[in-house]
Structure formats: structure tokens, C-alpha cells
Scaffold this motif. Structure first.
Motif, PDB file in Angstrom:
ATOM      1  N   THR A  27      26.506 -25.236  13.295  1.00 11.94           N
ATOM      2  CA  THR A  27      25.474 -25.888  12.510  1.00 11.94           C
ATOM      3  C   THR A  27      24.582 -26.705  13.435  1.00 11.94           C
ATOM      4  O   THR A  27      24.995 -27.120  14.515  1.00 11.94           O
ATOM      5  CB  THR A  27      26.086 -26.802  11.429  1.00 11.94           C
ATOM      6  OG1 THR A  27      26.952 -27.747  12.058  1.00 11.94           O
ATOM      7  CG2 THR A  27      26.874 -25.993  10.412  1.00 11.94           C
ATOM      8  N   ALA A  28      23.387 -26.915  12.997  1.00  9.49           N
ATOM      9  CA  ALA A  28      22.425 -27.692  13.775  1.00  9.49           C
ATOM     10  C   ALA A  28      22.955 -29.104  13.992  1.00  9.49           C
ATOM     11  O   ALA A  28      23.514 -29.712  13.081  1.00  9.49           O
ATOM     12  CB  ALA A  28      21.083 -27.725  13.057  1.00  9.49           C
ATOM     13  N   ILE A  76      12.702 -24.972  10.818  1.00  9.71           N
ATOM     14  CA  ILE A  76      13.850 -25.726  11.303  1.00  9.71           C
ATOM     15  C   ILE A  76      15.068 -24.812  11.378  1.00  9.71           C
ATOM     16  O   ILE A  76      15.372 -24.081  10.433  1.00  9.71           O
ATOM     17  CB  ILE A  76      14.140 -26.928  10.376  1.00  9.71           C
ATOM     18  CG1 ILE A  76      12.945 -27.877  10.403  1.00  9.71           C
ATOM     19  CG2 ILE A  76      15.422 -27.638  10.774  1.00  9.71           C
ATOM     20  CD1 ILE A  76      13.034 -29.018   9.428  1.00  9.71           C
ATOM     21  N   GLY A  77      15.758 -24.857  12.501  1.00  7.23           N
ATOM     22  CA  GLY A  77      16.997 -24.106  12.655  1.00  7.23           C
ATOM     23  C   GLY A  77      18.101 -24.718  11.812  1.00  7.23           C
ATOM     24  O   GLY A  77      18.234 -25.935  11.738  1.00  7.23           O
ATOM     25  N   ARG A  78      18.875 -23.855  11.156  1.00  6.82           N
ATOM     26  CA  ARG A  78      19.982 -24.313  10.316  1.00  6.82           C
ATOM     27  C   ARG A  78      21.322 -24.037  10.979  1.00  6.82           C
ATOM     28  O   ARG A  78      22.218 -24.859  10.940  1.00  6.82           O
ATOM     29  CB  ARG A  78      19.908 -23.624   8.959  1.00  6.82           C
ATOM     30  CG  ARG A  78      20.932 -24.111   7.968  1.00  6.82           C
ATOM     31  CD  ARG A  78      20.897 -23.338   6.676  1.00  6.82           C
ATOM     32  NE  ARG A  78      21.483 -22.018   6.935  1.00  6.82           N
ATOM     33  CZ  ARG A  78      20.998 -20.863   6.492  1.00  6.82           C
ATOM     34  NH1 ARG A  78      19.932 -20.824   5.769  1.00  6.82           N
ATOM     35  NH2 ARG A  78      21.588 -19.746   6.778  1.00  6.82           N
ATOM     36  N   ALA A  79      21.466 -22.833  11.568  1.00  3.84           N
ATOM     37  CA  ALA A  79      22.749 -22.450  12.164  1.00  3.84           C
ATOM     38  C   ALA A  79      22.522 -21.498  13.330  1.00  3.84           C
ATOM     39  O   ALA A  79      21.534 -20.777  13.374  1.00  3.84           O
ATOM     40  CB  ALA A  79      23.645 -21.793  11.118  1.00  3.84           C
ATOM     41  N   THR A 112      12.243 -28.492  17.747  1.00  3.67           N
ATOM     42  CA  THR A 112      13.480 -28.162  18.447  1.00  3.67           C
ATOM     43  C   THR A 112      14.704 -28.467  17.598  1.00  3.67           C
ATOM     44  O   THR A 112      14.772 -29.498  16.936  1.00  3.67           O
ATOM     45  CB  THR A 112      13.558 -28.940  19.774  1.00  3.67           C
ATOM     46  OG1 THR A 112      12.424 -28.585  20.575  1.00  3.67           O
ATOM     47  CG2 THR A 112      14.829 -28.632  20.538  1.00  3.67           C
ATOM     48  N   THR A 113      15.666 -27.556  17.659  1.00  3.22           N
ATOM     49  CA  THR A 113      16.972 -27.733  17.032  1.00  3.22           C
ATOM     50  C   THR A 113      18.022 -27.561  18.111  1.00  3.22           C
ATOM     51  O   THR A 113      17.923 -26.665  18.945  1.00  3.22           O
ATOM     52  CB  THR A 113      17.195 -26.701  15.916  1.00  3.22           C
ATOM     53  OG1 THR A 113      16.114 -26.770  14.982  1.00  3.22           O
ATOM     54  CG2 THR A 113      18.488 -26.964  15.175  1.00  3.22           C
TER      55      THR A 113
END
Length: 141
Positions: A27-28, A76-79, A112-113
Motif C-alpha cells: 500500500t502507498a 495518486i498511487g494506491r498500491a 509522487t507516491t
């Protein structure tokens, strides 16, 4: 708890803990505008034609992925999901959250994530990171 029950429960709990540590999904950890701070970057990729860029952070303990998008409606990155472990190609995929709906600015700036580096990948070989239909290759650190 009887002694015989404890003998059965403890190994089962240890197995669950061991399997949880081998997860291939991450996860992020953090999300922020712009690239990661220079003092945390161990290695970075080239910026792709699509504007993607990836980074090894904290000497390879983390991976950061910068995705270009509207600053008011960022992608947005989630995983982070392992697609192919180190011995089979060293490939991960970033699952993203859809940007919020409504009017968005047309500026494209990196968002950025960060993720902890999953155990099944290695920092000693190039890591291919897939984001949607695009990919970026992060060189070994």
C-alpha cells in the motif's frame, strides 16, 4: 488454555505472520506533490516521454513513482503489486486512484507516491514499473 491447544495455536500464528511478511502487494506510504527530496534518492530513472519517473529511496528500502497529472486533480498511487518477481523479470504495477471529478487545471506536474520495496523484487537488477498503459525502468541502485 490447555497446553495441547497452545502447541497447535502458536505454530499457526507463526505461519500467518510469516505469510504476511511475504506479501507481494504494497500500500502507498506517502503521497505528495513534486519529486522526492534529493537526500532520500539512491537512484532515479530517466523521465519517460509520458513524464513518468521512478526512484529508489533510502538505499533501496522504498520505491517512489512520480506520475504527471493535473496539480488540482492528481493521479495518486494506491498500491504497488508485484507482477513478476526478481527471478522472472522484476516487474511491478502501480494501481492508481482515479482523479477527482470536476474542473482540473491543465498543468502537468509530478505527483509522487512512495511504497516499501516488496521482498520479491531486487534492487540489483532493473525494475520495470507499469502505470496504466505506460512503463518506466528504474536502473539498479
Amino acid at each position: 488454555m490447555r497446553k495441547s491447544t497452545a502447541i497447535l495455536v502458536v505454530p499457526g500464528l507463526l505461519l500467518v505472520a510469516a505469510l504476511a511478511g511475504c506479501s507481494t502487494n504494497g500500500t502507498a506510504q506517502q503521497n505528495f506533490s513534486g519529486p522526492p527530496p534529493d537526500d532520500t534518492v539512491s537512484q532515479s530513472s530517466e523521465v519517460t516521454d509520458e513524464g513518468l519517473q521512478a526512484f529508489w529511496l533510502e538505499d533501496g528500502a522504498e520505491i517512489a513513482v512520480s506520475i504527471p497529472s493535473s496539480s488540482s486533480c492528481p493521479t495518486i498511487g494506491r498500491a504497488l503489486v508485484v507482477v513478476k518477481p526478481a527471478g522472472e523479470g522484476n516487474v511491478v504495477s502501480v494501481q492508481t486512484e482515479p482523479p477527482k471529478s470536476g474542473p482540473c487545471t491543465q498543468d502537468f506536474s509530478p505527483h509522487t507516491t512512495t511504497y516499501y520495496t516488496p521482498g520479491p523484487v531486487t534492487t540489483t537488477r532493473p525494475l520495470t514499473i507499469i502505470v496504466g498503459a505506460n512503463k518506466v525502468v528504474l536502473p539498479p541502485k
